[in-house]
Design a protein around this motif. Structure first.
Motif: not given
Length: 119
Positions: A11-18
């Protein structure tokens, strides 16, 4: 068959990276064309990115161009998908897939890893 195991979803917020990883078993990895697919709820499984045996990216779907990067390390039998500037519409189960020499379609699949991008 080439066992494929994905990792790195979450789970990541918009704008984040994985960064997704896919580890393959066996000694034939360098002979495989590799790809990442994704399937959102109620939608078909679509190819996101693909990479040649020698490590040259050969395909990105339009919606991820400039944001996602596919790469591979043949010494580690691993293919990666770096995902930056993630958007809620990137939410899906991501699957690693391999295409054997001479195969017309991808014929080995991982179990999938969930990527959820919150707004």
């Amino acid at each position: 068959q080439v066992p494929l195991v994905e990792s790195g979803g979450g789970l990541v917020q918009a704008g984040g990276s994985l960064r997704l990883s896919c580890a393959a078993s066996g000694r034939t990895f360098s002979s495989l064309v590799m790809g990442w697919f994704r399937q959102a709820p109620g939608k078909e499984r679509d190819l996101v990115a693909a990479i040649s045996r020698s490590g040259i990216p050969s395909y990105y779907t339009d919606s991820v161009k400039g944001r996602f990067t596919i790469s591979r390390d043949n010494a580690r039998n691993t293919v990666y998908l770096q995902m930056n500037s993630l958007k809620p519409e990137d939410t899906a189960v991501y699957y690693c897939a391999a295409k054997s020499i001479g195969a017309a379609q991808y014929d080995n699949w991982g179990q999938g890893t969930q990527v959820t991008v919150s707004s």
